[in-house]
Write a protein that holds these residues in place. Sequence first.
Motif, PDB file in Angstrom:
ATOM      1  N   PHE A  27       0.814  -1.209   0.000  1.00 20.94           N
ATOM      2  CA  PHE A  27       0.000   0.000   0.000  1.00 20.94           C
ATOM      3  C   PHE A  27       0.851   1.264   0.000  1.00 20.94           C
ATOM      4  O   PHE A  27       1.986   1.265   0.464  1.00 20.94           O
ATOM      5  N   TYR A  28       0.263   2.346  -0.516  1.00 22.94           N
ATOM      6  CA  TYR A  28       0.770   3.690  -0.284  1.00 22.94           C
ATOM      7  C   TYR A  28      -0.104   4.261   0.818  1.00 22.94           C
ATOM      8  O   TYR A  28      -1.332   4.212   0.732  1.00 22.94           O
ATOM      9  N   GLU A  29       0.527   4.799   1.860  1.00 21.90           N
ATOM     10  CA  GLU A  29      -0.209   5.367   2.981  1.00 21.90           C
ATOM     11  C   GLU A  29       0.213   6.812   3.197  1.00 21.90           C
ATOM     12  O   GLU A  29       1.315   7.221   2.835  1.00 21.90           O
ATOM     13  N   THR A  30      -0.688   7.566   3.814  1.00 20.23           N
ATOM     14  CA  THR A  30      -0.372   8.914   4.261  1.00 20.23           C
ATOM     15  C   THR A  30      -1.127   9.180   5.549  1.00 20.23           C
ATOM     16  O   THR A  30      -2.051   8.431   5.910  1.00 20.23           O
ATOM     17  N   TYR A  31      -0.742  10.237   6.250  1.00 17.97           N
ATOM     18  CA  TYR A  31      -1.178  10.444   7.630  1.00 17.97           C
ATOM     19  C   TYR A  31      -1.613  11.888   7.875  1.00 17.97           C
ATOM     20  O   TYR A  31      -1.317  12.779   7.106  1.00 17.97           O
ATOM     21  N   PHE A  32      -2.310  12.064   8.996  1.00 19.06           N
ATOM     22  CA  PHE A  32      -2.728  13.382   9.486  1.00 19.06           C
ATOM     23  C   PHE A  32      -3.556  14.141   8.439  1.00 19.06           C
ATOM     24  O   PHE A  32      -4.488  13.585   7.882  1.00 19.06           O
ATOM     25  N   GLU A  33      -3.238  15.402   8.186  1.00 16.60           N
ATOM     26  CA  GLU A  33      -4.013  16.223   7.242  1.00 16.60           C
ATOM     27  C   GLU A  33      -3.918  15.678   5.812  1.00 16.60           C
ATOM     28  O   GLU A  33      -4.875  15.796   5.046  1.00 16.60           O
ATOM     29  N   ASP A  34      -2.779  15.112   5.444  1.00 12.51           N
ATOM     30  CA  ASP A  34      -2.648  14.529   4.108  1.00 12.51           C
ATOM     31  C   ASP A  34      -3.645  13.385   3.922  1.00 12.51           C
ATOM     32  O   ASP A  34      -4.203  13.201   2.845  1.00 12.51           O
ATOM     33  N   ALA A  35      -3.880  12.630   4.985  1.00 13.16           N
ATOM     34  CA  ALA A  35      -4.839  11.526   4.923  1.00 13.16           C
ATOM     35  C   ALA A  35      -6.252  12.059   4.659  1.00 13.16           C
ATOM     36  O   ALA A  35      -7.003  11.484   3.863  1.00 13.16           O
ATOM     37  N   LYS A  36      -6.588  13.167   5.301  1.00 10.69           N
ATOM     38  CA  LYS A  36      -7.910  13.757   5.087  1.00 10.69           C
ATOM     39  C   LYS A  36      -8.069  14.232   3.643  1.00 10.69           C
ATOM     40  O   LYS A  36      -9.105  14.013   3.016  1.00 10.69           O
ATOM     41  N   LYS A  37      -7.028  14.879   3.109  1.00  5.43           N
ATOM     42  CA  LYS A  37      -7.071  15.334   1.712  1.00  5.43           C
ATOM     43  C   LYS A  37      -7.245  14.157   0.765  1.00  5.43           C
ATOM     44  O   LYS A  37      -8.072  14.197  -0.150  1.00  5.43           O
ATOM     45  N   LEU A  38      -6.445  13.121   0.962  1.00  3.58           N
ATOM     46  CA  LEU A  38      -6.491  11.954   0.091  1.00  3.58           C
ATOM     47  C   LEU A  38      -7.876  11.310   0.139  1.00  3.58           C
ATOM     48  O   LEU A  38      -8.428  10.938  -0.905  1.00  3.58           O
ATOM     49  N   SER A  39      -8.438  11.205   1.328  1.00  2.00           N
ATOM     50  CA  SER A  39      -9.754  10.606   1.494  1.00  2.00           C
ATOM     51  C   SER A  39     -10.823  11.395   0.744  1.00  2.00           C
ATOM     52  O   SER A  39     -11.666  10.825   0.053  1.00  2.00           O
ATOM     53  N   GLU A  40     -10.760  12.719   0.858  1.00  2.00           N
ATOM     54  CA  GLU A  40     -11.745  13.579   0.190  1.00  2.00           C
ATOM     55  C   GLU A  40     -11.620  13.491  -1.334  1.00  2.00           C
ATOM     56  O   GLU A  40     -12.616  13.356  -2.033  1.00  2.00           O
ATOM     57  N   VAL A  41     -10.399  13.590  -1.840  1.00  2.00           N
ATOM     58  CA  VAL A  41     -10.179  13.635  -3.286  1.00  2.00           C
ATOM     59  C   VAL A  41     -10.440  12.290  -3.942  1.00  2.00           C
ATOM     60  O   VAL A  41     -11.072  12.217  -4.995  1.00  2.00           O
ATOM     61  N   LEU A  42      -9.961  11.204  -3.306  1.00  2.00           N
ATOM     62  CA  LEU A  42     -10.046   9.889  -3.933  1.00  2.00           C
ATOM     63  C   LEU A  42     -11.262   9.082  -3.504  1.00  2.00           C
ATOM     64  O   LEU A  42     -11.576   8.066  -4.119  1.00  2.00           O
ATOM     65  N   GLY A  43     -11.923   9.514  -2.437  1.00  2.00           N
ATOM     66  CA  GLY A  43     -13.076   8.763  -1.950  1.00  2.00           C
ATOM     67  C   GLY A  43     -12.687   7.470  -1.253  1.00  2.00           C
ATOM     68  O   GLY A  43     -13.476   6.532  -1.207  1.00  2.00           O
ATOM     69  N   VAL A  44     -11.458   7.423  -0.699  1.00  2.00           N
ATOM     70  CA  VAL A  44     -11.022   6.234   0.033  1.00  2.00           C
ATOM     71  C   VAL A  44     -11.290   6.450   1.523  1.00  2.00           C
ATOM     72  O   VAL A  44     -11.453   7.576   1.987  1.00  2.00           O
ATOM     73  N   THR A  45     -11.332   5.359   2.254  1.00  2.00           N
ATOM     74  CA  THR A  45     -11.690   5.398   3.667  1.00  2.00           C
ATOM     75  C   THR A  45     -10.618   6.076   4.513  1.00  2.00           C
ATOM     76  O   THR A  45      -9.434   5.767   4.385  1.00  2.00           O
ATOM     77  N   LEU A  46     -11.041   6.972   5.363  1.00  2.00           N
ATOM     78  CA  LEU A  46     -10.173   7.621   6.343  1.00  2.00           C
ATOM     79  C   LEU A  46     -10.294   6.840   7.639  1.00  2.00           C
ATOM     80  O   LEU A  46     -11.396   6.578   8.115  1.00  2.00           O
ATOM     81  N   THR A  47      -9.159   6.451   8.209  1.00  2.00           N
ATOM     82  CA  THR A  47      -9.129   5.664   9.437  1.00  2.00           C
ATOM     83  C   THR A  47      -8.449   6.472  10.525  1.00  2.00           C
ATOM     84  O   THR A  47      -7.526   7.233  10.252  1.00  2.00           O
ATOM     85  N   ARG A  48      -8.913   6.297  11.745  1.00  2.00           N
ATOM     86  CA  ARG A  48      -8.267   6.952  12.889  1.00  2.00           C
ATOM     87  C   ARG A  48      -7.803   5.849  13.836  1.00  2.00           C
ATOM     88  O   ARG A  48      -8.602   5.029  14.274  1.00  2.00           O
ATOM     89  N   GLN A  49      -6.499   5.837  14.120  1.00  2.00           N
ATOM     90  CA  GLN A  49      -5.967   4.874  15.079  1.00  2.00           C
ATOM     91  C   GLN A  49      -6.359   5.316  16.476  1.00  2.00           C
ATOM     92  O   GLN A  49      -6.072   6.449  16.883  1.00  2.00           O
ATOM     93  N   ALA A  50      -6.992   4.440  17.201  1.00  2.00           N
ATOM     94  CA  ALA A  50      -7.521   4.790  18.521  1.00  2.00           C
ATOM     95  C   ALA A  50      -6.424   5.181  19.503  1.00  2.00           C
ATOM     96  O   ALA A  50      -6.545   6.198  20.190  1.00  2.00           O
ATOM     97  N   LYS A  51      -5.344   4.404  19.572  1.00  2.00           N
ATOM     98  CA  LYS A  51      -4.353   4.690  20.615  1.00  2.00           C
ATOM     99  C   LYS A  51      -3.515   5.929  20.318  1.00  2.00           C
ATOM    100  O   LYS A  51      -3.056   6.596  21.226  1.00  2.00           O
ATOM    101  N   THR A  52      -3.320   6.279  19.044  1.00  2.00           N
ATOM    102  CA  THR A  52      -2.513   7.461  18.709  1.00  2.00           C
ATOM    103  C   THR A  52      -3.361   8.639  18.251  1.00  2.00           C
ATOM    104  O   THR A  52      -2.853   9.741  18.123  1.00  2.00           O
ATOM    105  N   GLU A  53      -4.645   8.390  17.985  1.00  2.00           N
ATOM    106  CA  GLU A  53      -5.549   9.399  17.441  1.00  2.00           C
ATOM    107  C   GLU A  53      -4.995  10.022  16.158  1.00  2.00           C
ATOM    108  O   GLU A  53      -5.164  11.208  15.900  1.00  2.00           O
ATOM    109  N   MET A  54      -4.335   9.190  15.363  1.00  2.00           N
ATOM    110  CA  MET A  54      -3.728   9.640  14.108  1.00  2.00           C
ATOM    111  C   MET A  54      -4.606   9.208  12.940  1.00  2.00           C
ATOM    112  O   MET A  54      -5.003   8.056  12.859  1.00  2.00           O
TER     113      MET A  54
END
Length: 79
Positions: A27-54
């Motif tokens: 996989f290609y992964e990205t994190y934090f604000e980049d993850a939100k952008k990628l999710s919005e633009v590509l329509g892929v699922t945004l995940t939040r890690q519970a223990k790190t809140e990332m």
Amino acid sequence: MSKMIETFKMLKEKHPDAVILFRVGDFYETYFEDAKKLSEVLGVTLTRQAKTEMDLTGFPYHALDTYLPKLIRVGLRVA
């Protein structure tokens, strides 16, 4: 904090205007604000890690040829 996330943050500081993609296994992964952008633009699922809140998101490496042009078309720089 993992070494990969530390590296991500360092690269993000140097290139704040780029979406930073990391190849992690199949996989290609990205994190934090980049993850939100990628999710919005590509329509892929945004995940939040519970223990790190990332926030994180990603897509299979073989989909790069499909997703990269979409990111560039909306004006994002990708590294």
